[in-house]
Motif scaffolding. Structure first.
Motif, PDB file in Angstrom:
ATOM      1  N   UNK A 115       0.813  -1.218   0.000  1.00  0.00           N
ATOM      2  CA  UNK A 115       0.000   0.000   0.000  1.00  0.00           C
ATOM      3  C   UNK A 115       0.848   1.270   0.000  1.00  0.00           C
ATOM      4  N   UNK A 116       0.344   2.263  -0.754  1.00  0.00           N
ATOM      5  CA  UNK A 116       0.978   3.593  -0.770  1.00  0.00           C
ATOM      6  C   UNK A 116       0.561   4.405   0.456  1.00  0.00           C
ATOM      7  N   UNK A 117      -0.695   4.254   0.832  1.00  0.00           N
ATOM      8  CA  UNK A 117      -1.241   5.037   1.938  1.00  0.00           C
ATOM      9  C   UNK A 117      -2.079   4.112   2.830  1.00  0.00           C
ATOM     10  N   UNK A 118      -1.949   4.294   4.137  1.00  0.00           N
ATOM     11  CA  UNK A 118      -2.731   3.537   5.113  1.00  0.00           C
ATOM     12  C   UNK A 118      -3.248   4.523   6.154  1.00  0.00           C
ATOM     13  N   UNK A 119      -4.499   4.344   6.570  1.00  0.00           N
ATOM     14  CA  UNK A 119      -4.987   5.193   7.666  1.00  0.00           C
ATOM     15  C   UNK A 119      -5.964   4.427   8.541  1.00  0.00           C
ATOM     16  N   UNK A 120      -6.110   4.934   9.762  1.00  0.00           N
ATOM     17  CA  UNK A 120      -7.063   4.367  10.699  1.00  0.00           C
ATOM     18  C   UNK A 120      -7.531   5.457  11.651  1.00  0.00           C
TER      19      UNK A 120
END
Length: 216
Positions: A115-120
């Motif tokens: 993944x290029x971007x991960x958020x939570x």
């Protein structure tokens, strides 16, 4: 609210189940949308990127992610079968770009550097082994990727009656220290506040929250 009802609310915030879980999912999306949109903005999503969201809830916000750039691929992951089903239902028209995965909450079922971007947003309270889990996120993030971790600050969260049930709370310094024990090397801290309706539904409150932008 009585203690039993608060406990049920806390359980459904952690892992929404059944009809009550669907209601909680709608409420979470409404009360968390400011934090979610701030997190999405912070990611700086670009064309062709692969984005992972951990703990997507009902995912009524996915269109806001897909609209950020061209040919974005989104994967949402959650421990709740109820939320997995709701997210698929609400995002049927985006099924070529958005996928939803049910998992057990410990190991991320993806290859390294996927993944290029991960958020939570608002999931960190339920991580049993936070450093190990951060290292899992590190593993599936590309070397030049960005991870955005957003959470309500301890001083705010401990005033909420349901957080006495199985929530692990952090202030910004504590979360910064936790991240520093993982493989991640760099982070930028942004502290925010917003007016929101409380999850018990009876008042408007000022929420203080933190957005950590984390890099390898």
């Amino acid at each position: 609210m009585e203690n039993d009802n608060l406990k049920i609310l806390a359980q459904n915030l952690a892992n929404p189940q059944g009809e009550k879980g669907i209601e909680i999912g709608e409420m979470m999306n409404a009360t968390n949308i400011g934090m979610t949109l701030e997190s999405i903005k912070t990611l700086l999503i670009e064309d062709e990127e692969h984005v992972l969201e951990i703990g997507h809830g009902n995912a009524a916000h996915v269109k806001s992610i897909l609209n950020k750039a061209q040919n974005v691929k989104y994967i949402g992951i959650d421990i709740s079968e109820t939320m997995n089903n709701e997210a698929k239902r609400l995002n049927e028209k985006f099924k070529n770009q958005a996928e939803f995965v049910l998992y057990e909450g410990i190991k991320l079922p993806f290859e390294d550097k996927a993944f290029d971007k991960i958020f939570t947003v608002n999931t960190v309270y339920f991580w049993k082994e936070p450093v190990d889990y951060l290292n899992e996120i590190y593993r599936v993030l590309k070397d030049n990727g960005t991870f955005v971790l957003t959470f309500g600050q301890r001083d705010f969260m401990e005033k909420l009656p349901f957080t006495q049930f199985d929530f692990i709370l952090y202030n910004t310094d504590e979360m910064e220290e936790t991240v520093s024990k993982s493989h991640f090397k760099r982070m930028k801290i942004s502290e925010k506040e917003e007016q929101v309706k409380s999850k018990t539904g009876d008042e408007t409150i000022t929420r203080n929250y933190t957005v950590l932008t984390i890099k390898k």
